[in-house]
Write a protein that holds these residues in place. Structure first.
Motif, PDB file in Angstrom:
ATOM      1  N   PRO A 129       0.829  -1.213   0.000  1.00 64.57           N
ATOM      2  CA  PRO A 129       0.000   0.000   0.000  1.00 64.57           C
ATOM      3  C   PRO A 129       0.863   1.263   0.000  1.00 64.57           C
ATOM      4  O   PRO A 129       1.848   1.391   0.746  1.00 64.57           O
ATOM      5  N   GLY A 130       0.500   2.245  -0.833  1.00 60.38           N
ATOM      6  CA  GLY A 130       1.233   3.495  -0.949  1.00 60.38           C
ATOM      7  C   GLY A 130       0.739   4.551   0.023  1.00 60.38           C
ATOM      8  O   GLY A 130      -0.111   4.296   0.878  1.00 60.38           O
ATOM      9  N   PRO A 131       1.289   5.771  -0.085  1.00 67.26           N
ATOM     10  CA  PRO A 131       0.888   6.850   0.842  1.00 67.26           C
ATOM     11  C   PRO A 131      -0.595   7.151   0.791  1.00 67.26           C
ATOM     12  O   PRO A 131      -1.229   7.349   1.834  1.00 67.26           O
ATOM     13  N   ASP A 132      -1.169   7.209  -0.359  1.00 65.70           N
ATOM     14  CA  ASP A 132      -2.602   7.509  -0.451  1.00 65.70           C
ATOM     15  C   ASP A 132      -3.434   6.421   0.190  1.00 65.70           C
ATOM     16  O   ASP A 132      -4.424   6.698   0.888  1.00 65.70           O
ATOM     17  N   ALA A 133      -3.063   5.157  -0.023  1.00 64.19           N
ATOM     18  CA  ALA A 133      -3.810   4.061   0.573  1.00 64.19           C
ATOM     19  C   ALA A 133      -3.668   4.059   2.088  1.00 64.19           C
ATOM     20  O   ALA A 133      -4.640   3.809   2.817  1.00 64.19           O
ATOM     21  N   ARG A 134      -2.450   4.355   2.592  1.00 63.00           N
ATOM     22  CA  ARG A 134      -2.264   4.388   4.052  1.00 63.00           C
ATOM     23  C   ARG A 134      -3.049   5.529   4.685  1.00 63.00           C
ATOM     24  O   ARG A 134      -3.628   5.379   5.768  1.00 63.00           O
ATOM     25  N   ALA A 135      -3.074   6.701   4.033  1.00 61.23           N
ATOM     26  CA  ALA A 135      -3.849   7.819   4.569  1.00 61.23           C
ATOM     27  C   ALA A 135      -5.336   7.491   4.615  1.00 61.23           C
ATOM     28  O   ALA A 135      -6.037   7.813   5.574  1.00 61.23           O
ATOM     29  N   ALA A 136      -5.822   6.835   3.579  1.00 63.50           N
ATOM     30  CA  ALA A 136      -7.233   6.451   3.574  1.00 63.50           C
ATOM     31  C   ALA A 136      -7.517   5.425   4.654  1.00 63.50           C
ATOM     32  O   ALA A 136      -8.581   5.451   5.296  1.00 63.50           O
ATOM     33  N   ALA A 137      -6.580   4.513   4.909  1.00 65.11           N
ATOM     34  CA  ALA A 137      -6.769   3.517   5.964  1.00 65.11           C
ATOM     35  C   ALA A 137      -6.808   4.180   7.341  1.00 65.11           C
ATOM     36  O   ALA A 137      -7.617   3.800   8.203  1.00 65.11           O
ATOM     37  N   ASP A 138      -5.932   5.184   7.590  1.00 70.27           N
ATOM     38  CA  ASP A 138      -5.961   5.886   8.873  1.00 70.27           C
ATOM     39  C   ASP A 138      -7.273   6.617   9.073  1.00 70.27           C
ATOM     40  O   ASP A 138      -7.817   6.666  10.198  1.00 70.27           O
ATOM     41  N   ALA A 139      -7.804   7.184   7.999  1.00 72.67           N
ATOM     42  CA  ALA A 139      -9.101   7.869   8.119  1.00 72.67           C
ATOM     43  C   ALA A 139     -10.202   6.897   8.468  1.00 72.67           C
ATOM     44  O   ALA A 139     -11.100   7.207   9.259  1.00 72.67           O
TER      45      ALA A 139
END
Length: 451
Positions: free
Chosen positions: A406-416
């Motif tokens: 998972p890339g930065p965008d996917a990790r940010a969406a997961a944290d949200a």
């Protein structure tokens, strides 16, 4: 029972003065048998009945029932006569029906079978007979034909010369176009055109010419003559041509031929085979079908075909091309893979391509059938090249076993998602929950005292 030869011998020997006993010993038969044949009480080939005819009493009932219903099954009639007291077997019953000819001929179902047939006079130049032939399983490469092709056959009644044209359907525009081509191949027009109850020509119920076909008949200057209802044998010349076309030509047609090649093959077959059939003219001289056809006085075919508009559906290829009658026509690239309509006038010089909404997207000069020409406009070529270059990509395809975490965008969406599902983690890690043990202590204390 004596044979025909034995019967001749015993009569000849009797005339010579032989006695009945001597004749019986000579032929190896009983004296009573020999005497019965000599006295005429028995005949060769006629077996004496084994008993009384039990069916005779029921013949009147069976005759009446079959006159009321000629299609009544013999099994159903056998059930009825059994209830009335008939005690013989079913084979004996059906044999009696056949021998007595009890079942009448149904006139509506068998208008000509087993009946005298009148000889119909076909004067030269009087009549052309028309009919469609369904040809199943056309070659796979024939665009627009589907699971069945249609052959319009026209035959001159006097000479029996016939020609045919392959069509995609039996619609009236296709009929008008094929009739013009067949009439030209036959060498001219007769005075009458004979049809069966073809719905595109006459109303099946009344036999009256339809309002849409009347202008076509006027264009050719012919009289429409429909066959009587359920009397297809009235046009036997074209029916025999249909049988020949289906069994001698279509049955042996290869799979790798185009529509234009198949049409040329049919024309050659007619010229090489059917036109050379042997005939006898009115004077008793031997000739061929081609000779009789050449002697017919036919009117010339009109210079232009009848006014009719042919519309067929086609599916555009990935190259934005539409296949029609052995040629290819271009259209805008955004319509590649869609279903469009190809429309042109019979005998016209142009061809239009329209969408399902009726919007005309291309107009091309119509090429000769089977020419193998690709007709493309500069606008369509430029648009197709532009669309192809825009969709072009030089990136290497992904390998199936490549590791992609998972890339930065996917990790940010997961944290949200985690914050929405557990709000306590919004300001930091959640504190450990505090458990009050006094509740458990009071519960344990109450259990130590007996009631």
């Amino acid at each position: 029972m004596l044979t025909q030869e034995d019967d001749v011998d015993i009569h000849a020997l009797r005339r010579r003065g032989w006695s009945i006993s001597a004749i019986a010993r000579h032929v190896g038969k009983d004296r009573r048998t020999v005497r019965a044949y000599l006295d005429g009480k028995r005949q060769v080939g006629v077996r004496a009945p084994a008993g009384a005819d039990t069916f005779a009493a029921y013949a009147a009932y069976c005759t009446a029932r079959l006159a009321e219903d000629p299609h009544l099954w013999a099994t159903a009639l056998f059930d009825e006569v059994t209830d009335l007291g008939y005690d013989r077997s079913y084979p004996s019953f059906t044999r009696a029906l056949r021998l007595r000819g009890v079942r009448p001929v149904c006139e509506p179902c068998h208008p000509a079978k087993g009946r005298p047939v009148a000889i119909i006079d076909h004067p030269a130049g009087q009549e052309t007979q028309w009919d469609w032939v369904d040809l199943p399983d056309p070659p796979a490469g024939w665009d627009g034909y589907g699971k069945k092709a249609y052959l319009l056959v026209g035959a001159l009644s006097h000479s029996s010369k016939w020609r045919g044209v392959l069509c995609e359907s039996t619609e009236q525009p296709q009929l008008a176009d094929a009739q013009y081509r067949v009439a030209a191949a036959l060498g001219g027009l007769t005075r009458d055109w004979r049809f069966d109850r073809m719905s595109t020509v006459v109303h099946p119920g009344s036999g009256k010419v339809t309002a849409t076909y009347a202008p076509i008949a006027k264009h050719f200057g012919v009289r429409v003559r429909p066959c009587p209802p359920r009397h297809g044998n009235r046009k036997g010349v074209v029916e025999k041509a249909n049988h020949t076309a289906a069994q001698r030509w279509w049955r042996t047609l290869p799979d790798d031929v185009t529509v234009a090649e198949a049409q040329s093959s049919l024309d050659r077959f007619c010229e090489r085979v059917t036109d050379h059939r042997k005939r006898v003219d009115a004077a008793g001289n031997r000739c061929t079908v081609a000779d009789l056809a050449a002697a017919e006085r036919l009117r010339p075919v009109p210079a232009a075909p009848p006014i009719a508009l042919i519309t067929v559906e086609r599916r555009a290829t990935a190259q934005a091309l539409v296949h029609y009658r052995g040629n290819r026509y271009s259209l805008p690239p955004e319509l590649a893979g869609t279903t469009v309509s190809v429309t042109h006038r019979v005998g016209g010089t142009t061809l239009a391509i329209t969408t399902g909404n009726g919007v005309t997207v291309a107009v091309h000069p119509r090429r000769a059938d089977g020419a193998g020409v690709t007709e493309r406009t500069d606008t369509h070529v430029t648009a197709l090249n532009t669309a192809a270059l825009a969709a072009f990509s030089s990136s290497a395809p992904h390998r199936s076993k490549r590791r992609i975490p998972p890339g930065p965008d996917a990790r940010a969406a997961a944290d949200a998602l985690r914050a929405r599902n557990n709000p306590s983690t919004a300001d930091g890690p959640a504190a450990a929950p505090v458990i009050d043990l006094t509740v458990y202590a009071r519960a344990a204390e109450s259990r130590r005292t007996l009631p």
